[in-house]
Design a protein around this motif. Structure first.
Motif: not given
Length: 85
Positions: A18-22, A36-40, A42-50, A72-77
């Protein structure tokens, strides 16, 4: 052309929370901002889903597309965090 970009964008948006953006960066490049990715994993699962949502050989308006997904993933400070200079 444009129909393919719209179809891909719509499929990507359906994968997001709901709060993510493309956002389209330009050409055929998109950026996904995850609130708010919960863990790496989670991001891998999102990439696979996309990837599954935008199959190679997607047919739009009688045109078959090819795609290359390069996640690829980057965290903002965090706010108030010290910056390295």
């Amino acid at each position: 052309g444009d129909e393919v970009l719209v179809a891909v964008a719509n499929r990507l948006v359906r994968c997001l929370g709901r709060h993510d953006l493309a956002a389209r960066l330009g050409g055929d490049e998109f950026a996904i901002l995850v609130e708010a990715p919960t863990s790496p994993p989670h991001l891998e699962e999102l990439a696979a889903t996309m990837s599954a949502a935008t199959p190679n050989g997607l047919t739009v308006e009688r045109s078959v597309t090819t795609r290359s997904l390069s996640p690829s993933a980057r965290r903002r400070p965090r706010a108030g965090a010290a910056r390295l200079t």
